[in-house]
Design a protein around this motif. Structure first.
Motif, PDB file in Angstrom:
ATOM      1  N   VAL A  69      10.116   2.178  -8.775  1.00 30.39           N
ATOM      2  CA  VAL A  69      10.162   0.983  -8.982  1.00 30.39           C
ATOM      3  C   VAL A  69       9.651   0.179  -8.069  1.00 30.39           C
ATOM      4  O   VAL A  69       9.841  -0.226  -6.965  1.00 30.39           O
ATOM      5  N   ARG A  70       8.802  -1.624  -8.581  1.00 29.01           N
ATOM      6  CA  ARG A  70       8.679  -2.519  -7.305  1.00 29.01           C
ATOM      7  C   ARG A  70       9.275  -3.255  -7.212  1.00 29.01           C
ATOM      8  O   ARG A  70       9.496  -3.299  -5.867  1.00 29.01           O
TER       9      ARG A  70
ATOM     10  N   GLU B  54       0.946  -1.349   0.200  1.00 23.94           N
ATOM     11  CA  GLU B  54      -0.499   0.013  -0.201  1.00 23.94           C
ATOM     12  C   GLU B  54       0.308   1.615   0.277  1.00 23.94           C
ATOM     13  O   GLU B  54       0.867   2.248  -0.651  1.00 23.94           O
ATOM     14  N   ASP B  55       1.718   1.319   0.109  1.00 26.70           N
ATOM     15  CA  ASP B  55       2.670   2.531   0.650  1.00 26.70           C
ATOM     16  C   ASP B  55       3.427   2.641  -0.832  1.00 26.70           C
ATOM     17  O   ASP B  55       3.605   3.750  -1.011  1.00 26.70           O
ATOM     18  N   LEU B  56       3.366   1.196  -1.701  1.00 26.55           N
ATOM     19  CA  LEU B  56       4.441   1.087  -3.088  1.00 26.55           C
ATOM     20  C   LEU B  56       3.434   2.322  -3.873  1.00 26.55           C
ATOM     21  O   LEU B  56       3.626   3.067  -4.692  1.00 26.55           O
TER      22      LEU B  56
ATOM     23  N   SER C 263       1.059  -8.086  -7.742  1.00 23.59           N
ATOM     24  CA  SER C 263      -0.418  -9.092  -8.297  1.00 23.59           C
ATOM     25  C   SER C 263      -1.321  -7.684  -7.441  1.00 23.59           C
ATOM     26  O   SER C 263      -2.199  -6.597  -7.551  1.00 23.59           O
ATOM     27  N   ASN C 264      -1.158  -7.365  -6.159  1.00 22.54           N
ATOM     28  CA  ASN C 264      -1.600  -6.917  -5.425  1.00 22.54           C
ATOM     29  C   ASN C 264      -1.457  -4.666  -5.578  1.00 22.54           C
ATOM     30  O   ASN C 264      -2.890  -4.314  -5.778  1.00 22.54           O
ATOM     31  N   ILE C 265      -0.205  -4.977  -5.985  1.00 23.80           N
ATOM     32  CA  ILE C 265       0.247  -3.329  -6.318  1.00 23.80           C
ATOM     33  C   ILE C 265      -0.768  -3.025  -7.644  1.00 23.80           C
ATOM     34  O   ILE C 265      -1.409  -2.101  -7.378  1.00 23.80           O
ATOM     35  N   ILE C 266      -0.473  -4.273  -8.570  1.00 19.77           N
ATOM     36  CA  ILE C 266      -1.530  -4.215  -9.965  1.00 19.77           C
ATOM     37  C   ILE C 266      -2.373  -3.299 -10.046  1.00 19.77           C
ATOM     38  O   ILE C 266      -3.314  -2.583 -10.413  1.00 19.77           O
ATOM     39  N   GLN C 267      -3.370  -4.058  -9.050  1.00 24.45           N
ATOM     40  CA  GLN C 267      -5.025  -4.192  -8.287  1.00 24.45           C
ATOM     41  C   GLN C 267      -5.225  -3.240  -7.780  1.00 24.45           C
ATOM     42  O   GLN C 267      -6.115  -2.373  -8.491  1.00 24.45           O
ATOM     43  N   GLU C 268      -4.923  -2.646  -7.327  1.00 28.90           N
ATOM     44  CA  GLU C 268      -4.942  -1.076  -6.720  1.00 28.90           C
ATOM     45  C   GLU C 268      -4.246   0.101  -7.128  1.00 28.90           C
ATOM     46  O   GLU C 268      -5.380   0.402  -7.060  1.00 28.90           O
TER      47      GLU C 268
END
Length: 237
Positions: A52-53, A37-39, A59-64
């Motif tokens: 940069v990931r 969530e912080d990213l 998955s969670n990052i792209i979904q958000e």
């Protein structure tokens, strides 16, 4: 001072990569991020030049991020045998149909043209042209590759060729945009070339977003993460 944020997961190559990058780019600040969530917040933060990931799960990052940018797609930037190319789709749930892959191809074209490069597009399928009829999945993939090639030919002036399953020919011909039949195949190609065969990769460019976000594998090497940080830094300029 410019700030680049990078995600830190289980792969500690990230930390070493940051130290190496900082030695070469002392005027760029690195912010380490430990939560998905912080990213995402960093991507949306106007005070952060690029993100940069790193080794956080994708998955969670792209979904958000898709809640803010629903048309996200990614293309891995690979430095092959003395030439560079974009490989896409590489997300296992991306490029599910001809229309999605068409949009991805156009994004790749626009990206290369911004750097003064002439796009040379290779379309791939899950079989040769004469393999049509050897199962519905193979036949559908071959038919879709022809549709996509025709769609690009009819709607652009770009150089495009259908190589079907012959990715080796596409690479030998130095195609600088390679469109896989779907994201699962693209992901396997990426892992084979980059993680197994050590072709250098700068990470994946993210399209459909007005921010600089470089997606990376959780299994990347130190050198790979340094390249991704360098690309993020270059794009932020």
């Amino acid at each position: 001072m410019k700030t680049i944020a990078i995600g830190v997961g289980e792969n500690e190559n990230i930390i070493q990569a940051c130290h190496i990058f900082k030695e070469k780019h002392p005027k760029t600040d690195i912010k380490l991020i430990y939560k998905d969530e912080d990213l995402v917040k960093s991507v949306l933060d106007d005070n952060i030049a690029a993100v940069v990931r790193g080794s956080l799960p994708a998955s969670n990052i792209i979904q958000e991020l898709k809640e803010y940018y629903p048309n996200l797609s990614r293309a891995t930037y690979v430095n092959g045998e003395k030439y560079e190319f974009l490989l896409s789709p590489v997300g296992i749930d991306e490029g599910k149909n001809v229309d999605e892959r068409f949009d991805i191809a156009l994004n790749c074209v626009d990206f290369l043209k911004k750097f003064g490069k002439d796009p040379k597009i290779a379309i791939l399928a899950e079989g040769r042209d004469d393999d049509f009829g050897r199962g519905s999945e193979v036949s559908n993939s071959i038919a879709d590759s022809k549709k996509l090639t025709k769609l690009i030919e009819e709607n652009t002036d770009e150089n495009v060729k259908n190589y079907f399953i012959l990715i080796e020919k596409a690479i030998q011909d130095k195609s600088n945009i390679i469109i896989a039949p779907n994201g699962r195949v693209g992901n396997i190609i990426f892992r084979t070339l980059v993680l197994l065969n050590s072709w250098p990769s700068y990470g994946a460019i993210t399209f459909g977003i007005d921010r600089i976000y470089i997606d990376t594998s959780r299994d990347q090497s130190i050198e790979g993460y340094v390249r991704s940080l360098t690309l993020a830094d270059d794009l932020s300029k």
